[in-house]
Design an enzyme around this catalytic site. Structure first.
Site, PDB file in Angstrom:
ATOM      1  N   ASP A 161      -4.810 -15.624   6.267  1.00  0.00           N
ATOM      2  CA  ASP A 161      -3.465 -16.079   5.881  1.00  0.00           C
ATOM      3  C   ASP A 161      -2.859 -17.020   6.923  1.00  0.00           C
ATOM      4  O   ASP A 161      -1.831 -17.656   6.672  1.00  0.00           O
ATOM      5  CB  ASP A 161      -2.547 -14.872   5.656  1.00  0.00           C
ATOM      6  CG  ASP A 161      -3.003 -14.032   4.459  1.00  0.00           C
ATOM      7  OD1 ASP A 161      -3.648 -14.591   3.551  1.00  0.00           O
ATOM      8  OD2 ASP A 161      -2.713 -12.827   4.440  1.00  0.00           O
TER       9      ASP A 161
ATOM     10  N   ARG B 169       0.820  -1.209   0.000  1.00  0.00           N
ATOM     11  CA  ARG B 169       0.000   0.000   0.000  1.00  0.00           C
ATOM     12  C   ARG B 169       0.853   1.256   0.000  1.00  0.00           C
ATOM     13  O   ARG B 169       0.542   2.227  -0.702  1.00  0.00           O
ATOM     14  CB  ARG B 169      -0.961  -0.026   1.201  1.00  0.00           C
ATOM     15  CG  ARG B 169      -2.145  -0.983   0.971  1.00  0.00           C
ATOM     16  CD  ARG B 169      -2.872  -1.252   2.270  1.00  0.00           C
ATOM     17  NE  ARG B 169      -4.078  -2.079   2.081  1.00  0.00           N
ATOM     18  CZ  ARG B 169      -4.090  -3.379   1.814  1.00  0.00           C
ATOM     19  NH1 ARG B 169      -2.938  -4.040   1.643  1.00  0.00           N
ATOM     20  NH2 ARG B 169      -5.222  -4.048   1.672  1.00  0.00           N
TER      21      ARG B 169
ATOM     22  N   LYS C 208      -6.167 -18.982  -2.965  1.00  0.00           N
ATOM     23  CA  LYS C 208      -4.895 -18.378  -2.552  1.00  0.00           C
ATOM     24  C   LYS C 208      -3.752 -18.897  -3.433  1.00  0.00           C
ATOM     25  O   LYS C 208      -3.990 -19.446  -4.496  1.00  0.00           O
ATOM     26  CB  LYS C 208      -4.656 -18.633  -1.060  1.00  0.00           C
ATOM     27  CG  LYS C 208      -5.684 -17.934  -0.165  1.00  0.00           C
ATOM     28  CD  LYS C 208      -5.593 -16.410  -0.295  1.00  0.00           C
ATOM     29  CE  LYS C 208      -6.644 -15.692   0.522  1.00  0.00           C
ATOM     30  NZ  LYS C 208      -6.663 -14.250   0.272  1.00  0.00           N
TER      31      LYS C 208
HETATM   32  C1  S3P Z   1      -4.361  -8.817   1.493  1.00  0.00           C
HETATM   33  C2  S3P Z   1      -5.658  -9.251   1.641  1.00  0.00           C
HETATM   34  C3  S3P Z   1      -6.029 -10.674   1.772  1.00  0.00           C
HETATM   35  C4  S3P Z   1      -4.819 -11.538   2.150  1.00  0.00           C
HETATM   36  C5  S3P Z   1      -3.608 -11.211   1.320  1.00  0.00           C
HETATM   37  C6  S3P Z   1      -3.217  -9.754   1.494  1.00  0.00           C
HETATM   38  C7  S3P Z   1      -4.124  -7.375   1.363  1.00  0.00           C
HETATM   39  O1  S3P Z   1      -6.559 -11.124   0.540  1.00  0.00           O
HETATM   40  O2  S3P Z   1      -5.125 -12.898   2.012  1.00  0.00           O
HETATM   41  O3  S3P Z   1      -2.517 -12.016   1.731  1.00  0.00           O
HETATM   42  O4  S3P Z   1      -2.967  -6.907   1.526  1.00  0.00           O
HETATM   43  O5  S3P Z   1      -5.086  -6.644   1.084  1.00  0.00           O
HETATM   44  P1  S3P Z   1      -8.095 -10.859   0.105  1.00  0.00           P
HETATM   45  O6  S3P Z   1      -8.339  -9.422   0.122  1.00  0.00           O
HETATM   46  O7  S3P Z   1      -8.239 -11.430  -1.276  1.00  0.00           O
HETATM   47  O8  S3P Z   1      -8.919 -11.607   1.105  1.00  0.00           O
END
Ligand code: S3P
Length: 424
Positions: A309, A29, A336
Site C-alpha cells: 500500500d 478484522r 488496487k
Molecule cells: C489488506 C491486504 C492487502 C492490502 C489492503 C488491505 C488486508 O491486500 O493491499 O489494503 O487488510 O488484508 P491483498 O491481501 O489483496 O494483498
C-alpha cells in the site's frame, strides 16, 4: 467541478509526535471477528473513513448490533433483504465472502465502480475447496453471489501473498467440519493468523502452512493501534526534509506492514522502532523517522507484499532521491483501487518528475526535486495522499483533483500534514 485541495510546500524542518488514526486492516478484522464471535465484544480506536463504515454497515445487515464500542453478534446471521454494498472496500468484500461461505443463506455482495472492477475470482478456488459456492460475474468481478454451504476441511496453496484471500479462507475454515491448511508466498500481513492463534484456532509452521482448527471466536476486547499505512505518509514527509522528524506512538508493527520502513532505511532515512505492546499476539509500538539525504533503491520479492500500500510513496521518495528507484514483482498494484502502476507514474509525471510504468512495477528517475503541479487522484485514496506528501518539498504548490478520495481511509490527512509542516 471536482473537489480539489492545494497544499503549499513546508518551509522549515518540522519535529512532531503524531498519534495516527486506528489501523484499517485491524478495524475490518475486529468488526468481522466480533460478528462471528459467540459473545459480545468491545472495540476501541476503530479507523475513521468510509471503508470501515462499509464493514460496519455490512455486518449490521447480517444482524450485528453496535452501540458505542460494544458489538453484539447475531445468534444466527439474518438474511439481508438486498445486496450488501461494500463501497470502495476490497477488504470488506473479500473477508465477508469467507464469512458468508458458511452461513445458511444466499447473499449478494456488491460495491462501487472501482470495487466492481477488481479481481474476485482469486477467492473462488480456495473457498470452493472447502465446499463453498461463490459465483462472480463472467469476468471474475463483483457482484458476488454466495450460497452458504456446509463446509469441510481442505488443504490449499495459493500463488499470491494476499492477506485478504488467506483471511477469507481462514474465516470460512473455522466454520468447517474438520481441519484445514493454507500456504502462500511470504510477505503478507498475518494479523488474522495471529489473532486466530491467540484464540486457539490456528498455528503456523515457520515458512510453512497455517493450520486452522474449526471453532468459535470468543467475545473479547480489541484496542486497535494506529495504522502504519497512515503513519507512512508522515514518515515519508519527514524523510524528505533533512533533519525533520516524526514520531508515531502505538502503531501496528506486524512484520507484514514493515516493508516501507525497511525501504526508507535503505534509501537513507534514519528509522527507529520499539515494540511497546501487542493486540492478541500482534506487536505494536513507536516508530520515529528522521530525514537524511535519500538515494534510489530496488524493491522486489517479499518486500513488495509487505509494502504494497506504500509503493506510491516509494515513487514520491524516489523522485526526490539521487539515482534510479525500481519496483518489480508488483503486478498486484494493477489490481488496487486504481491501476496503481499507471496512476503512480502519472502522478510523478504530473509533478514534473521522470517515471516509467513496467508490466510489474515502475522506474522513477531521481532528480532530487519535483516542480509541483496538478494530480488527478483517479478515485484512489493512496494516490491522493501520496501526492499530498509530494508537496512537502516541491518547488511549487500541489493541487489534488478528487482530493476527497482520501475519505475512505483518512479524511483529515491534509489538515494533519499542514499541521505537521508548521510544527517546529
Ligand atoms: C489488506 C491486504 C492487502 C492490502 C489492503 C488491505 C488486508 O491486500 O493491499 O489494503 O487488510 O488484508 P491483498 O491481501 O489483496 O494483498
Amino acid at each position: 467541478m471536482r473537489d480539489a485541495r492545494t497544499l503549499e510546500p513546508a518551509t522549515a524542518p518540522f519535529h512532531i509526535g503524531v498519534r495516527v488514526p486506528g489501523d484499517k486492516s485491524l478495524s475490518h478484522r475486529a468488526i468481522i471477528f466480533a460478528t462471528l464471535a459467540d459473545a459480545p465484544s468491545e472495540i476501541a480506536g476503530l479507523a475513521p473513513g468510509q471503508d470501515v463504515i462499509s464493514s460496519m454497515r455490512a455486518v449490521a445487515a447480517l444482524g450485528t448490533r453496535m452501540s458505542e464500542q460494544r458489538l453484539n453478534p447475531p445468534e444466527t446471521m439474518t438474511r439481508p433483504t438486498e445486496p450488501i454494498d461494500c463501497g470502495n472496500s476490497g477488504t470488506t468484500m473479500r473477508l465477508l465472502t469467507g464469512v458468508l461461505a458458511g452461513a445458511a443463506m444466499r447473499t449478494v455482495l456488491t460495491g462501487d465502480e472501482s470495487l466492481r472492477s477488481r479481481p474476485m475470482r482469486r477467492l473462488v478456488a480456495p473457498l470452493s475447496a472447502l465446499g463453498a459456492r461463490v459465483t462472480t460475474e463472467p469476468d471474475g468481478t463483483a457482484p458476488l453471489v454466495i450460497d452458504g454451504n456446509h463446509l469441510v476441511g481442505a488443504d490449499v496453496s495459493i500463488d499470491i501473498a494476499s492477506a485478504q484471500v488467506r483471511t477469507a479462507f481462514e474465516l470460512a475454515a473455522i466454520q468447517a467440519e474438520g481441519p484445514s491448511t493454507i500456504q502462500s508466498p511470504a510477505g503478507y500481513r498475518d494479523h488474522t493468523e495471529r489473532w486466530l492463534e491467540a484464540f486457539g484456532l490456528a498455528s503456523t509452521d515457520a515458512g510453512g502452512p497455517t493450520s486452522i482448527t474449526p471453532g468459535r471466536i470468543p467475545g473479547t476486547r480489541y484496542a486497535i493501534p494506529g495504522d502504519p499505512s497512515s503513519a507512512a505518509y508522515l514518515w515519508a514527509s519527514a524523510a524528505l526534509v533533512e533533519g525533520a522528524q516524526v514520531v508515531t506512538p502505538d502503531v501496528s508493527l506486524n512484520p507484514g506492514r514493515l516493508g516501507f520502513l525497511g525501504i526508507l532505511e535503505r534509501m537513507g532515512a534514519e528509522v527507529n522502532g520499539e515494540v511497546t505492546g501487542e493486540i492478541h499476539g500482534d506487536p505494536t509500538g513507536t516508530v520515529s523517522v528522521t530525514g537524511r539525504g535519500l538515494h534510489g533503491v530496488e524493491v522486489s520479492g517479499a518486500t513488495v507484499a509487505a509494502a504494497i500500500d506504500e509503493l506510491p510513496l516509494v515513487a514520491v521518495l524516489g523522485a526526490y532521491a539521487e539515482g534510479l528507484t525500481v519496483v518489480r514483482d508488483a503486478a498486484e498494484l494493477r489490481a488496487k483501487e486504481s491501476d496503481r502502476v499507471e496512476s503512480t507514474t502519472a502522478m510523478i509525471r504530473a509533478l514534473g518528475g521522470g517515471a516509467e510504468a513496467t508490466e510489474d512495477g515502475f522506474a522513477i528517475v531521481g532528480t532530487g526535486f519535483l516542480s509541483g503541479g496538478t494530480v488527478d487522484a483517479m478515485g484512489d485514496h493512496r494516490i491522493a495522499m501520496a501526492a499530498a506528501v509530494a508537496a512537502t518539498t516541491a518547488d511549487g504548490p500541489v493541487t489534488i483533483l478528487g482530493a476527497s478520495a482520501a475519505d475512505v481511509s483518512w479524511p483529515s490527512i491534509y489538515d494533519t500534514l499542514e499541521a505537521v509542516w508548521s510544527s517546529r
